[in-house]
Design a protein around this motif. Structure first.
Motif, mmCIF file in Angstrom:
data_model
loop_
_atom_site.group_PDB
_atom_site.id
_atom_site.type_symbol
_atom_site.label_atom_id
_atom_site.label_comp_id
_atom_site.label_asym_id
_atom_site.label_seq_id
_atom_site.Cartn_x
_atom_site.Cartn_y
_atom_site.Cartn_z
ATOM 1 N N ARG A 195 0.098 16.652 -9.999
ATOM 2 C CA ARG A 195 -0.851 16.254 -8.947
ATOM 3 C C ARG A 195 -2.296 16.254 -9.446
ATOM 4 O O ARG A 195 -3.142 15.540 -8.916
ATOM 5 C CB ARG A 195 -0.707 17.093 -7.680
ATOM 6 C CG ARG A 195 -1.039 18.550 -7.822
ATOM 7 C CD ARG A 195 -0.837 19.294 -6.491
ATOM 8 N NE ARG A 195 -1.866 18.962 -5.517
ATOM 9 C CZ ARG A 195 -1.622 18.484 -4.299
ATOM 10 N NH1 ARG A 195 -0.382 18.248 -3.909
ATOM 11 N NH2 ARG A 195 -2.623 18.225 -3.474
ATOM 12 N N GLY A 196 -2.584 17.006 -10.477
ATOM 13 C CA GLY A 196 -3.926 16.997 -11.031
ATOM 14 C C GLY A 196 -4.310 15.666 -11.637
ATOM 15 O O GLY A 196 -5.506 15.351 -11.768
ATOM 16 N N ALA A 197 -3.302 14.869 -11.998
ATOM 17 C CA ALA A 197 -3.577 13.551 -12.584
ATOM 18 C C ALA A 197 -4.197 12.599 -11.581
ATOM 19 O O ALA A 197 -4.783 11.577 -11.961
ATOM 20 C CB ALA A 197 -2.287 12.944 -13.135
ATOM 21 N N TRP A 198 -4.073 12.916 -10.296
ATOM 22 C CA TRP A 198 -4.562 12.011 -9.248
ATOM 23 C C TRP A 198 -5.943 12.423 -8.746
ATOM 24 O O TRP A 198 -6.400 11.937 -7.716
ATOM 25 C CB TRP A 198 -3.570 11.973 -8.072
ATOM 26 C CG TRP A 198 -2.121 12.033 -8.448
ATOM 27 C CD1 TRP A 198 -1.162 12.834 -7.909
ATOM 28 C CD2 TRP A 198 -1.440 11.246 -9.435
ATOM 29 N NE1 TRP A 198 0.050 12.614 -8.498
ATOM 30 C CE2 TRP A 198 -0.093 11.643 -9.447
ATOM 31 C CE3 TRP A 198 -1.854 10.246 -10.328
ATOM 32 C CZ2 TRP A 198 0.866 11.088 -10.293
ATOM 33 C CZ3 TRP A 198 -0.908 9.687 -11.190
ATOM 34 C CH2 TRP A 198 0.424 10.105 -11.171
ATOM 35 N N ALA A 199 -6.614 13.319 -9.447
ATOM 36 C CA ALA A 199 -7.918 13.809 -9.000
ATOM 37 C C ALA A 199 -8.943 12.684 -8.912
ATOM 38 O O ALA A 199 -8.939 11.745 -9.708
ATOM 39 C CB ALA A 199 -8.431 14.887 -9.947
ATOM 40 N N MET A 205 0.862 -1.177 0.000
ATOM 41 C CA MET A 205 0.000 0.000 0.000
ATOM 42 C C MET A 205 0.906 1.237 0.000
ATOM 43 O O MET A 205 0.736 2.167 0.792
ATOM 44 C CB MET A 205 -0.899 0.004 1.234
ATOM 45 C CG MET A 205 -1.596 -1.326 1.542
ATOM 46 S SD MET A 205 -2.767 -1.829 0.256
ATOM 47 C CE MET A 205 -3.877 -2.915 1.175
ATOM 48 N N ALA A 206 1.882 1.249 -0.914
ATOM 49 C CA ALA A 206 2.990 2.206 -0.873
ATOM 50 C C ALA A 206 2.542 3.652 -0.835
ATOM 51 O O ALA A 206 3.226 4.507 -0.267
ATOM 52 C CB ALA A 206 3.909 1.978 -2.074
ATOM 53 N N ASN A 207 1.393 3.944 -1.442
ATOM 54 C CA ASN A 207 0.968 5.343 -1.562
ATOM 55 C C ASN A 207 -0.113 5.747 -0.557
ATOM 56 O O ASN A 207 -0.831 6.725 -0.779
ATOM 57 C CB ASN A 207 0.483 5.606 -2.988
ATOM 58 C CG ASN A 207 1.637 5.594 -3.977
ATOM 59 O OD1 ASN A 207 2.742 6.022 -3.663
ATOM 60 N ND2 ASN A 207 1.387 5.095 -5.190
ATOM 61 N N ALA A 208 -0.194 5.043 0.546
ATOM 62 C CA ALA A 208 -1.253 5.329 1.521
ATOM 63 C C ALA A 208 -1.061 6.643 2.262
ATOM 64 O O ALA A 208 -2.024 7.179 2.824
ATOM 65 C CB ALA A 208 -1.359 4.188 2.534
ATOM 66 N N ILE A 209 0.157 7.195 2.282
ATOM 67 C CA ILE A 209 0.379 8.449 3.018
ATOM 68 C C ILE A 209 0.990 9.533 2.133
ATOM 69 O O ILE A 209 1.438 10.557 2.626
ATOM 70 C CB ILE A 209 1.278 8.230 4.254
ATOM 71 C CG1 ILE A 209 2.648 7.684 3.842
ATOM 72 C CG2 ILE A 209 0.609 7.321 5.262
ATOM 73 C CD1 ILE A 209 3.686 7.710 4.954
ATOM 74 N N VAL A 210 0.997 9.339 0.816
ATOM 75 C CA VAL A 210 1.761 10.229 -0.052
ATOM 76 C C VAL A 210 1.033 11.531 -0.386
ATOM 77 O O VAL A 210 -0.179 11.649 -0.226
ATOM 78 C CB VAL A 210 2.136 9.525 -1.379
ATOM 79 C CG1 VAL A 210 2.879 8.226 -1.113
ATOM 80 C CG2 VAL A 210 0.913 9.297 -2.265
ATOM 81 N N ASP A 211 1.829 12.469 -0.886
ATOM 82 C CA ASP A 211 1.326 13.667 -1.533
ATOM 83 C C ASP A 211 2.294 13.993 -2.660
ATOM 84 O O ASP A 211 3.439 13.515 -2.673
ATOM 85 C CB ASP A 211 1.234 14.833 -0.543
ATOM 86 C CG ASP A 211 0.236 15.895 -0.999
ATOM 87 O OD1 ASP A 211 -0.322 15.748 -2.106
ATOM 88 O OD2 ASP A 211 0.021 16.858 -0.249
ATOM 89 N N ASP A 212 1.825 14.768 -3.627
ATOM 90 C CA ASP A 212 2.636 15.132 -4.777
ATOM 91 C C ASP A 212 2.871 16.634 -4.749
ATOM 92 O O ASP A 212 1.925 17.422 -4.821
ATOM 93 C CB ASP A 212 1.918 14.707 -6.071
ATOM 94 C CG ASP A 212 2.736 14.995 -7.328
ATOM 95 O OD1 ASP A 212 3.887 15.457 -7.214
ATOM 96 O OD2 ASP A 212 2.209 14.747 -8.434
ATOM 97 N N ASP A 213 4.141 17.039 -4.657
ATOM 98 C CA ASP A 213 4.480 18.455 -4.594
ATOM 99 C C ASP A 213 4.676 19.086 -5.972
ATOM 100 O O ASP A 213 5.026 20.268 -6.057
ATOM 101 C CB ASP A 213 5.761 18.651 -3.766
ATOM 102 C CG ASP A 213 5.547 18.387 -2.284
ATOM 103 O OD1 ASP A 213 4.408 18.579 -1.821
ATOM 104 O OD2 ASP A 213 6.508 17.988 -1.608
ATOM 105 N N ASN A 214 4.478 18.304 -7.024
ATOM 106 C CA ASN A 214 4.616 18.841 -8.375
ATOM 107 C C ASN A 214 3.243 19.309 -8.867
ATOM 108 O O ASN A 214 2.366 18.486 -9.134
ATOM 109 C CB ASN A 214 5.180 17.784 -9.318
ATOM 110 C CG ASN A 214 5.468 18.332 -10.710
ATOM 111 O OD1 ASN A 214 4.992 19.403 -11.077
ATOM 112 N ND2 ASN A 214 6.243 17.599 -11.485
ATOM 113 N N PRO A 215 3.033 20.617 -8.994
ATOM 114 C CA PRO A 215 1.704 21.104 -9.387
ATOM 115 C C PRO A 215 1.294 20.687 -10.794
ATOM 116 O O PRO A 215 0.108 20.687 -11.115
ATOM 117 C CB PRO A 215 1.845 22.626 -9.280
ATOM 118 C CG PRO A 215 3.309 22.892 -9.413
ATOM 119 C CD PRO A 215 3.990 21.719 -8.779
ATOM 120 N N THR A 216 2.261 20.303 -11.620
ATOM 121 C CA THR A 216 1.920 19.905 -12.989
ATOM 122 C C THR A 216 1.486 18.458 -13.096
ATOM 123 O O THR A 216 0.955 18.050 -14.137
ATOM 124 C CB THR A 216 3.120 20.131 -13.935
ATOM 125 O OG1 THR A 216 4.189 19.231 -13.589
ATOM 126 C CG2 THR A 216 3.607 21.564 -13.864
#
Length: 348
Positions: free
Chosen positions: A53-57, A40-51
């Motif tokens: 992070r919209g892909a994860w909406a 569950m590698a992405n259970a606590i992640v965030d993306d600091d790249n504004p270009t």
């Protein structure tokens, strides 16, 4: 106060001094002492790249790291009821596309100097506490190949290890196992100290800094013999089955079957009986009489489910692809948890 203490004795995992799956066997194979898990590698992640992070909406809103963690925690009791005892997270996440050489996103729980980002530790603390309350273990990875360059140098890498260990000790948690790096034998890590040739230095650093209170390892593909220094320093062993094709390989003589891989790891001169835990494998066939999961069990190793969303699959598919549907809501997830429940004898 911590409720769940994970330990190792005689090559077996125990929780609060009692072997996991105590007294359980399946088809004549010992299940007691195993640590079945899911990536569950992405259970606590965030993306600091504004270009990117919209892909994860989400279908109903923007990407939200807090929502992602909250929904993950809400599903932990369901995983546990099927017999899952461990979840695998990483402070640099894992590719939301499953496999991708180009990874422009910035997913990293460390600053460039190796300090921990408070928002990440806030989410991680919630996950650790929720798992602790359920008698579950967190296998916490620190570094992921394509994101390792977010740390500026080797000093920052060492600082990151030190900060994680100190943070865990400060919380007094006892249900966390450390995985220094994900597949450190892949040629994608920016800093040589994380790679297979030198990762044992970081394992030693974490073990010494942890004052004997933390169990530490690192994961490798290692189809053949893993580095002896890694085997010698690790408290438990983490092979991956992604490049293994079949329980015994395409042919009985193949060097890349699960059973043969486990045998090779055990044959290392440095092996001293540590438990072997697959904490990443994307081969399934759960409805067949033999598969990677079964082969690992029959070889005396624990197994871990790696599930990502394939092309044209639905939101319900994949535990690593952002945004994640953390429910057991796809045919693949149901098949894994169904076999897990059978093997562990979980539930009524």
């Amino acid at each position: 106060m911590a409720r769940t203490l994970v330990s190792i004795a005689d090559g077996c995992f125990a929780i609060n001094g009692i072997p996991t799956y105590a007294g359980r066997s399946w088809r004549g194979h010992r299940i007691e002492g195993h640590l079945f898990n899911s990536r569950m590698a992405n259970a606590i992640v965030d993306d600091d790249n504004p270009t990117t992070r919209g892909a994860w909406a989400y279908a109903d809103g923007d990407w939200d790291a807090e929502r992602n963690t909250r929904e993950f925690i809400a599903n932990l009791p369901d995983y546990r009821s099927h017999g899952l005892l461990a979840v695998c997270l990483n402070l640099q996440g894992g590719s939301p596309q499953g496999y991708s050489w180009h990874q422009p996103w910035k997913i990293c729980g460390f600053t460039a100097d190796g300090a921990l980002k408070p928002a990440w530790t806030g989410r991680l603390e919630k996950v650790i506490a929720a798992c602790d309350a359920l008698g579950m273990v967190v296998i916490l990875g620190l570094f992921y190949g394509k994101q390792s360059g977010m740390l500026k140098d080797e000093t920052a890498v060492k600082a990151a290890v030190t900060h994680v260990v100190d943070w865990l000790l400060g919380l007094g948690v006892t249900n966390v196992l450390l995985e220094i790096g994900n597949e450190v034998d892949l040629p994608v890590f920016v800093h040589p100290i994380i790679t297979a040739k030198r990762c044992h230095e970081l394992i030693d650093l974490a073990r010494v800094r942890g004052q004997g209170k933390l169990l530490v390892s690192t994961s490798l593909l290692a189809l053949d013999a893993p580095p002896e220094a890694t085997i010698a320093t690790s408290d438990f062993l983490l092979p991956h089955g992604n490049r293994v094709h079949g329980p015994d390989g395409p042919q009985q003589s193949s060097p890349h079957g699960i059973r043969l891989q486990v045998a090779r790891w055990k044959a290392s001169p440095a092996y001293r009986g540590q438990p072997i835990v697959y904490n990443e494998d994307d081969h399934y066939d759960f409805g067949k009489p033999d598969n990677h999961f079964i082969a690992a069990v029959e070889s005396g190793a624990s197994w871990g489910f790696f599930d990502y969303r394939r092309s044209r699959e639905r939101f319900e598919d994949g535990f690593q692809s952002l945004p994640v549907d953390w429910r057991i809501a796809s045919a693949r997830k149901r098949a894994f948890f169904g076999l897990l429940k059978e093997i562990t004898g979980a539930g009524p």
